[in-house]
Design an enzyme around this catalytic site. Structure first.
Site, PDB file in Angstrom:
ATOM      1  CE1 TYR A  44     -33.739 -14.831  13.555  1.00 32.15           C
ATOM      2  CE2 TYR A  44     -34.888 -14.649  15.651  1.00 32.15           C
ATOM      3  CZ  TYR A  44     -34.918 -14.692  14.267  1.00 32.15           C
ATOM      4  OH  TYR A  44     -36.109 -14.594  13.615  1.00 32.15           O
TER       5      TYR A  44
ATOM      6  CE  LYS B  99     -44.936   4.674  39.181  1.00 36.49           C
ATOM      7  NZ  LYS B  99     -43.936   5.616  39.706  1.00 36.49           N
TER       8      LYS B  99
HETATM    9  C1  LIG Z   1     -43.753   5.109  41.066  1.00 36.00           C
HETATM   10  C2  LIG Z   1     -43.739   6.049  42.179  1.00 36.00           C
HETATM   11  C3  LIG Z   1     -44.072   5.615  43.478  1.00 36.00           C
HETATM   12  C4  LIG Z   1     -44.262   4.170  43.838  1.00 36.00           C
HETATM   13  O1  LIG Z   1     -43.002   3.600  44.071  1.00 36.00           O
HETATM   14  P1  LIG Z   1     -42.854   2.048  44.484  1.00 36.00           P
HETATM   15  O2  LIG Z   1     -41.387   1.871  44.600  1.00 36.00           O
HETATM   16  O3  LIG Z   1     -43.441   1.262  43.369  1.00 36.00           O
HETATM   17  O4  LIG Z   1     -43.574   1.865  45.754  1.00 36.00           O
HETATM   18  C5  LIG Z   1     -44.187   6.580  44.459  1.00 36.00           C
HETATM   19  N1  LIG Z   1     -43.949   7.879  44.198  1.00 36.00           N
HETATM   20  C6  LIG Z   1     -43.591   8.322  42.976  1.00 36.00           C
HETATM   21  C7  LIG Z   1     -43.346   9.773  42.767  1.00 36.00           C
HETATM   22  C8  LIG Z   1     -43.450   7.417  41.937  1.00 36.00           C
HETATM   23  O5  LIG Z   1     -43.076   7.867  40.740  1.00 36.00           O
END
Ligand SMILES: *Cc1c(COP(=O)(O)O)cnc(C)c1O
Length: 361
Positions: free
Chosen positions: A253, A35
Site C-alpha cells: 500500500y 492484567k
Molecule cells: C501494570 C502495573 C504494574 C506492573 O508493572 P510492570 O512494569 O509490568 O512490572 C504494577 N503496578 C501497577 C499499578 C500497574 O498498573
C-alpha cells in the site's frame, strides 16, 4: 494443521522469572501482575504457571471475576479498583481486593465489611490514580475504627520513572511512602518490575512485578537476557509467497518501498490484524533460517513483506521468527516501532494461536 501466526509460550520460563523475583526480593511477598490477559500471554495458563505466587493483580473487576470463574483461589488485587458501590459488593462476592483511590471508595467500604483486603493508593508523584497523603492518613484513622477492616489494610503506590536508573524522582516518591508507612504501620507494596530490578530499597512487604515475569526488560537499553530473565514468548509465522522484483517495482500500500535493483521479496502471514504493529512498516526485522531480514513497505492487515537478499535459501513454508530469541528480542522490535515491549505483546490479537510448552522444544 499448524496454526499461524503462533505465539509459543514457555511456562518454565515464566516460573524461572518468578524465581528471579523471589531471589532478588526474598523478604517480600510477590503480587504477580497478570492484567490484560497476562500482557497478551494468556491469563489462564500464566496464572496456572504462577500458582505459588502470593497474590495476583489484574486491572479490572471483570478480569478478577474471570480468574475466580476459572477456579483460582489465590488472593486477587484489582489495581484499578471499583467504580460503584455495586461493583464493590461484587468484589466482596468474589473476594477480590480493591485498590482504593477515590474518597467515595472509602465511604463504600463501610457497607462492604467482608472484603479480603483493601489497598489504599497513595499519591507519591505519578499523578494517575491515588489519594493525597493527608486523605490517606485520615482514612486510615477512620478505617481502623471499623473492626471489619482491621488487619486488612495496606498502602500501595506506583513509580512513574523506575525504568530510569538513578532518577531522583524515584527516591522522592519512595520517601513519601516511607514516611506514611512509618506513621501507620501498614504493609507496603510499591515495586513494579523496574524497581524489583533496580530499587531494592522499595521492596517493602510486597513487590508487584508484571513485565519481568514474561522475561522482558522494562529498561530501554537492556533485554530480558541481560537481566537473567528468560523470555516466555516466541512469535512465529510462515513465509507464504516469494516474488521476484525488478528495479522500480513498488511494494505494498502506498508504494512506500521501491526496488532499486532486481531482488527477491517474501510475504509473511502476519499483519496488524494479528497485533503486529503497523509502526514496524519499513523498519521491523524478522528472522528466517537464522538470517535477519528487513520489513519493506507498509504492514498490511494480514501480511508483511521482507527483503530476502540476506537469505537466498528461503522457501515458501519456512518458519519466520518475529521475536523471542536473544538474536531478535521483543525489546529490539519495540524500539524499531518506537514503542515499548509491553505494547507489542499485549495487543497480540485472538487470531494468533497461543501454544504452551514447558521448556524450549
Ligand atoms: C501494570 C502495573 C504494574 C506492573 O508493572 P510492570 O512494569 O509490568 O512490572 C504494577 N503496578 C501497577 C499499578 C500497574 O498498573
Amino acid at each position: 494443521m499448524s496454526l499461524y501466526p503462533r505465539a509459543v509460550i514457555d511456562l518454565d520460563a515464566v516460573q524461572h522469572n518468578l524465581a528471579c523475583v523471589r531471589r532478588l526480593a526474598p523478604q517480600s511477598k510477590v503480587m504477580s501482575v497478570i492484567k490484560a490477559d497476562a500482557y497478551g500471554h494468556g491469563a489462564k495458563a500464566i496464572a496456572q504457571a504462577l500458582a505459588d505466587t502470593d497474590a495476583f493483580a489484574v486491572a479490572r473487576l471483570s478480569e478478577g471475576i474471570a480468574l475466580r470463574d476459572l477456579g483460582f483461589q489465590q488472593a486477587i488485587v484489582l489495581l484499578e479498583g471499583v467504580h460503584s458501590l455495586a461493583e464493590m459488593q461484587l468484589a466482596v462476592q468474589y473476594q477480590l481486593a480493591p485498590v482504593v483511590h477515590q474518597s467515595a471508595h472509602i465511604d463504600w467500604l463501610e457497607e462492604c465489611p467482608s472484603l479480603p483486603f483493601i489497598w489504599l493508593m497513595l499519591e507519591t508523584g505519578m499523578h494517575r490514580l491515588g489519594l493525597p497523603e493527608a486523605v490517606i492518613r485520615e482514612s486510615v484513622e477512620q478505617l481502623k475504627k471499623q473492626p471489619a477492616h482491621v488487619g486488612k489494610l495496606g498502602l500501595m503506590s506506583h513509580f512513574a520513572n523506575s525504568d530510569l536508573l538513578g532518577d531522583s524522582r524515584n527516591q522522592s516518591q519512595l520517601s513519601v511512602m516511607t514516611k506514611l508507612a512509618a506513621e501507620t504501620g501498614l504493609p507496603v507494596c510499591m515495586a513494579n518490575s523496574a524497581a524489583v530490578v533496580s530499587l531494592p530499597e522499595s521492596y517493602a512487604d510486597w513487590v508487584r512485578p508484571g513485565l519481568m515475569l514474561y522475561g522482558i526488560s522494562p529498561f530501554a537499553d537492556k533485554t530480558g537476557h541481560d537481566l537473567g530473565l528468560k523470555p516466555a514468548m516466541q512469535l512465529t509465522s510462515i513465509l507464504i509467497a516469494i516474488q521476484m522484483l525488478k528495479a522500480g517495482d513498488e511494494v505494498g500500500y502506498g508504494g512506500e518501498w521501491t526496488a532499486t535493483q532486481s531482488c527477491r521479496m517474501g510475504v509473511i502471514s502476519i499483519g496488524y490484524g494479528d497485533g503486529f504493529s503497523r509502526h514496524l512498516s519499513n523498519t521491523g526485522q524478522v528472522m528466517i533460517r537464522g538470517k535477519m531480514l528487513p520489513v519493506i513497505g507498509r504492514v498490511s492487515m494480514d501480511t508483511i513483506c521482507v527483503l530476502l537478499d540476506n537469505c537466498p535459501d528461503a522457501q515458501t513454508g519456512d518458519e519466520v521468527l518475529l521475536w523471542g530469541t536473544s538474536q531478535l528480542t521483543v525489546e529490539s522490535q519495540a524500539l524499531r516501532a518506537d514503542t515499548i515491549p509491553y505494547e507489542l505483546t499485549t495487543v497480540l490479537a485472538g487470531r494468533v494461536d497461543r501454544e504452551y510448552q514447558h521448556g524450549k522444544s
